[in-house]
Design an enzyme around this catalytic site. Structure first.
Site, PDB file in Angstrom:
ATOM      1  N   LEU A 142       0.836  -1.204   0.000  1.00  0.00           N
ATOM      2  CA  LEU A 142       0.000   0.000   0.000  1.00  0.00           C
ATOM      3  C   LEU A 142       0.870   1.254   0.000  1.00  0.00           C
ATOM      4  O   LEU A 142       0.738   2.126   0.856  1.00  0.00           O
ATOM      5  CB  LEU A 142      -0.977  -0.003   1.179  1.00  0.00           C
ATOM      6  CG  LEU A 142      -2.249   0.808   0.920  1.00  0.00           C
ATOM      7  CD1 LEU A 142      -3.166   0.075  -0.064  1.00  0.00           C
ATOM      8  CD2 LEU A 142      -3.003   1.078   2.211  1.00  0.00           C
ATOM      9  N   GLY A 143       1.783   1.301  -0.979  1.00  0.00           N
ATOM     10  CA  GLY A 143       2.514   2.547  -1.215  1.00  0.00           C
ATOM     11  C   GLY A 143       1.617   3.483  -2.010  1.00  0.00           C
ATOM     12  O   GLY A 143       0.394   3.347  -2.021  1.00  0.00           O
ATOM     13  N   ARG A 144       2.224   4.445  -2.693  1.00  0.00           N
ATOM     14  CA  ARG A 144       1.420   5.408  -3.466  1.00  0.00           C
ATOM     15  C   ARG A 144       0.544   4.696  -4.493  1.00  0.00           C
ATOM     16  O   ARG A 144      -0.620   5.027  -4.683  1.00  0.00           O
ATOM     17  CB  ARG A 144       2.335   6.393  -4.188  1.00  0.00           C
ATOM     18  CG  ARG A 144       2.936   7.429  -3.274  1.00  0.00           C
ATOM     19  CD  ARG A 144       3.840   8.377  -4.050  1.00  0.00           C
ATOM     20  NE  ARG A 144       4.597   9.191  -3.115  1.00  0.00           N
ATOM     21  CZ  ARG A 144       5.676   8.748  -2.456  1.00  0.00           C
ATOM     22  NH1 ARG A 144       6.121   7.521  -2.652  1.00  0.00           N
ATOM     23  NH2 ARG A 144       6.299   9.531  -1.606  1.00  0.00           N
ATOM     24  N   ILE A 145       1.133   3.728  -5.185  1.00  0.00           N
ATOM     25  CA  ILE A 145       0.376   3.026  -6.235  1.00  0.00           C
ATOM     26  C   ILE A 145      -0.753   2.203  -5.618  1.00  0.00           C
ATOM     27  O   ILE A 145      -1.902   2.282  -6.061  1.00  0.00           O
ATOM     28  CB  ILE A 145       1.321   2.141  -7.074  1.00  0.00           C
ATOM     29  CG1 ILE A 145       2.272   3.030  -7.894  1.00  0.00           C
ATOM     30  CG2 ILE A 145       0.531   1.198  -7.973  1.00  0.00           C
ATOM     31  CD1 ILE A 145       3.378   2.273  -8.594  1.00  0.00           C
ATOM     32  N   ARG A 222       6.222  -5.807 -10.589  1.00  0.00           N
ATOM     33  CA  ARG A 222       7.323  -6.421 -11.324  1.00  0.00           C
ATOM     34  C   ARG A 222       7.069  -7.914 -11.444  1.00  0.00           C
ATOM     35  O   ARG A 222       6.503  -8.520 -10.541  1.00  0.00           O
ATOM     36  CB  ARG A 222       8.667  -6.203 -10.620  1.00  0.00           C
ATOM     37  CG  ARG A 222       9.236  -4.807 -10.732  1.00  0.00           C
ATOM     38  CD  ARG A 222       9.638  -4.429 -12.168  1.00  0.00           C
ATOM     39  NE  ARG A 222      10.241  -3.106 -12.237  1.00  0.00           N
ATOM     40  CZ  ARG A 222       9.566  -1.963 -12.264  1.00  0.00           C
ATOM     41  NH1 ARG A 222       8.243  -1.985 -12.234  1.00  0.00           N
ATOM     42  NH2 ARG A 222      10.187  -0.800 -12.335  1.00  0.00           N
ATOM     43  N   ASP A 246       0.727  -6.995 -16.430  1.00  0.00           N
ATOM     44  CA  ASP A 246       1.472  -6.004 -17.203  1.00  0.00           C
ATOM     45  C   ASP A 246       2.964  -6.284 -17.161  1.00  0.00           C
ATOM     46  O   ASP A 246       3.719  -5.700 -17.921  1.00  0.00           O
ATOM     47  CB  ASP A 246       1.192  -4.610 -16.631  1.00  0.00           C
ATOM     48  CG  ASP A 246       1.772  -3.504 -17.487  1.00  0.00           C
ATOM     49  OD1 ASP A 246       1.516  -3.524 -18.715  1.00  0.00           O
ATOM     50  OD2 ASP A 246       2.472  -2.618 -16.959  1.00  0.00           O
ATOM     51  N   GLU A 251      11.241  -9.899 -19.732  1.00  0.00           N
ATOM     52  CA  GLU A 251      10.556  -8.974 -20.638  1.00  0.00           C
ATOM     53  C   GLU A 251      11.459  -8.626 -21.809  1.00  0.00           C
ATOM     54  O   GLU A 251      12.631  -8.360 -21.600  1.00  0.00           O
ATOM     55  CB  GLU A 251      10.143  -7.708 -19.881  1.00  0.00           C
ATOM     56  CG  GLU A 251       9.146  -8.032 -18.778  1.00  0.00           C
ATOM     57  CD  GLU A 251       8.610  -6.805 -18.030  1.00  0.00           C
ATOM     58  OE1 GLU A 251       9.016  -5.680 -18.369  1.00  0.00           O
ATOM     59  OE2 GLU A 251       7.797  -6.982 -17.130  1.00  0.00           O
ATOM     60  N   HIS A 269       4.061  -4.186 -20.262  1.00  0.00           N
ATOM     61  CA  HIS A 269       4.692  -3.278 -19.283  1.00  0.00           C
ATOM     62  C   HIS A 269       4.476  -1.809 -19.677  1.00  0.00           C
ATOM     63  O   HIS A 269       5.442  -1.052 -19.866  1.00  0.00           O
ATOM     64  CB  HIS A 269       6.192  -3.570 -19.140  1.00  0.00           C
ATOM     65  CG  HIS A 269       6.741  -3.087 -17.814  1.00  0.00           C
ATOM     66  ND1 HIS A 269       7.860  -3.619 -17.224  1.00  0.00           N
ATOM     67  CD2 HIS A 269       6.310  -2.105 -16.969  1.00  0.00           C
ATOM     68  CE1 HIS A 269       8.108  -2.979 -16.078  1.00  0.00           C
ATOM     69  NE2 HIS A 269       7.177  -2.066 -15.910  1.00  0.00           N
TER      70      HIS A 269
END
Lengths: 306, 306
Positions: A142-145, A222, A246, A251, A269
């Site tokens: 639960l960081g900014r994103i 990630r 995503d 990748e 991504h």
């Protein structure tokens, strides 16, 4: 008083100094011992040598332009009590929007609905979906994103819980007791964890089993956070309901890996891949440097992981 | 006291009476004159003859199971001051979710992103999108569905305005002065108007021109609200940025109509097509009938359009 000295190791950032320089004395290229004595801030890309750091006795802040800082030795900075700031979270809203685009795209079957109409079909050969309202959404990290994702999920009338290594007392969403407990509770699990090596493989076979045959995994953080082999196996065996991804272990991901895996929605991504991101990253760098010289708390310092 | 008499004209609703009957005396099939005297409520499907209505002198409520009521003569009911309730808005959350799935699916290029990964490509051949945050979202029609859409848009950090024929003083979003003014202000215009004949063609060439080359139209209401010929022309000529459509002038829509129209995302009228919808419609019907007999305000009466 002489203006503060800022050493700029990235030619791109030196070229765009009008965008972020608030009146500092900028130094680029080779640094004389006399100037090195006075450098308090380095503005850098994602790498910086320890030798350069060691040549700057008064260095207090490395303001890194990018989100990743794989070429910067954080432990070395810590030993000198030098702060590091990054672009972390600068486009949290973009990434959160993409998480929702993946979730809703999966849940509403957007690619197949579009194909259906274009091939002359109609809804009678599509199964009705179930309502999203009331489905339980778990956010990992639960960081900014993660916070921006939770806010969006809430607007869709979904109960939201989260899990992360550190409790956050001011958060309105309930924290699960463990990642496994969150997966057990959730119908939808959205991975927004910090891209930290110690989180590698945190979405493992046990978490996927707890999410279960009716559950959907969304990953916008990630690929290495998820045991991709276990994920593919669970989808193939019907032990997991679906996945909207995503990011991937490697990748670009090998398309053949996914060709016979059911109930997946994939994007290359692009969660944070917006036209505005570059300018926003510059603005955040400028703000971190400004705060340093103003003696204010930094906007996005890299904290030690708990 | 004898229980209230409810006439059920729909065999499906008679068969499912356990789901909605709160102890009424139900009458189905032919109605004797004696019973006709006492019927206060009719529970119906989407049609009902005026002859039957005329045979029920005490009729006060027609509780229609469906959202549409094309086979019920509203003017005739009005002359007798008989109320009509429907399933309107019962799955507003589903339709609003689908509006967001279409908007985000379009904005984030979900179908092409998915195709790109599956064909072995990656993001380098996709253009970066622009951020959604700060884009201006206009909602046409702020009924239950429009309101649920506005709430979702707001969570994506987008300024929201709306337009509808009647002002709504308790609404937190600003009402535009006209539909045209809303389209001029908006980057994204979402049609959630009432499916009323008098709204036919409201999204005309002038509204599309006002929305403009950078604008996106989303329609989850009914196809006849949009001048589809003007829409296709505007998309072809680059005068409109894009369209994400769940509804069409004719359904199923002719796939060849769309085959060379750029920047579209299409779905086959599935916005409200969920497994929960039927049970939710029954529950709403039960609540309307309960409120009538309890003397409470009806939940979803059909109002006169302003």
């Amino acid at each position: 008083m002489e203006p503060p000295v800022v050493l700029v190791t990235s030619p791109m950032l030196a070229a765009r100094q009008a965008d972020w320089n608030l009146g500092y004395r900028l130094v680029t290229g080779d640094v004389t011992p006399e100037v090195a004595e006075r450098v308090e801030v380095v503005v850098s890309g994602d790498s910086l040598s320890n030798a350069l750091i060691d040549s700057l006795p008064r260095l207090k802040l490395v303001a890194c332009f990018s989100t990743g800082y794989t070429g910067i030795d954080l432990a070395h900075l810590r030993r000198r009590a030098i702060a590091l700031t990054t672009a972390a979270g600068v486009n949290a809203h973009d990434v959160a929007d993409h998480a929702m685009a993946l979730l809703l795209g999966w849940w509403h079957g957007i690619p197949s609905a579009d194909r259906q109409v274009r091939s002359g079909g109609w809804r009678d050969t599509l199964p009705p979906r179930s309502s999203l309202r009331g489905r339980r959404a778990g956010v990992v990290g639960l960081g900014r994103i993660g916070h921006a994702i939770a806010q969006r999920l809430h607007s869709h009338e979904m109960p939201v819980r989260w899990w992360g290594p550190r409790d956050k007392p001011d958060v309105e969403w309930k924290r699960a007791e463990s990642l496994l407990a969150l997966a057990e509770w959730s119908d939808i699990l959205i991975v927004a964890s910090r891209a930290d090596p110690q989180n590698a493989g945190q979405i493992d076979a046990a978490v996927l089993r707890a999410l279960g045959a009716g559950g959907v995994l969304v990953n916008v953080s990630r690929g290495f956070l998820v045991d991709e082999g276990a994920l593919i196996g669970a989808l193939r065996d019907g032990l997991l309901g679906g996945a909207a991804l995503d990011v991937f272990a490697a990748e670009p991901t090998d398309a053949t890996l996914w060709s016979d895996v059911p109930n997946t929605l994939l994007s290359p991504h692009i969660a944070g891949f917006t036209r505005e991101a570059g300018a926003d990253m510059i603005a955040q760098l400028r703000e971190n440097v400004r705060r340093y010289f103003a003696g204010e708390p930094l906007l996005t310092p890299v904290e030690d992981a708990a």
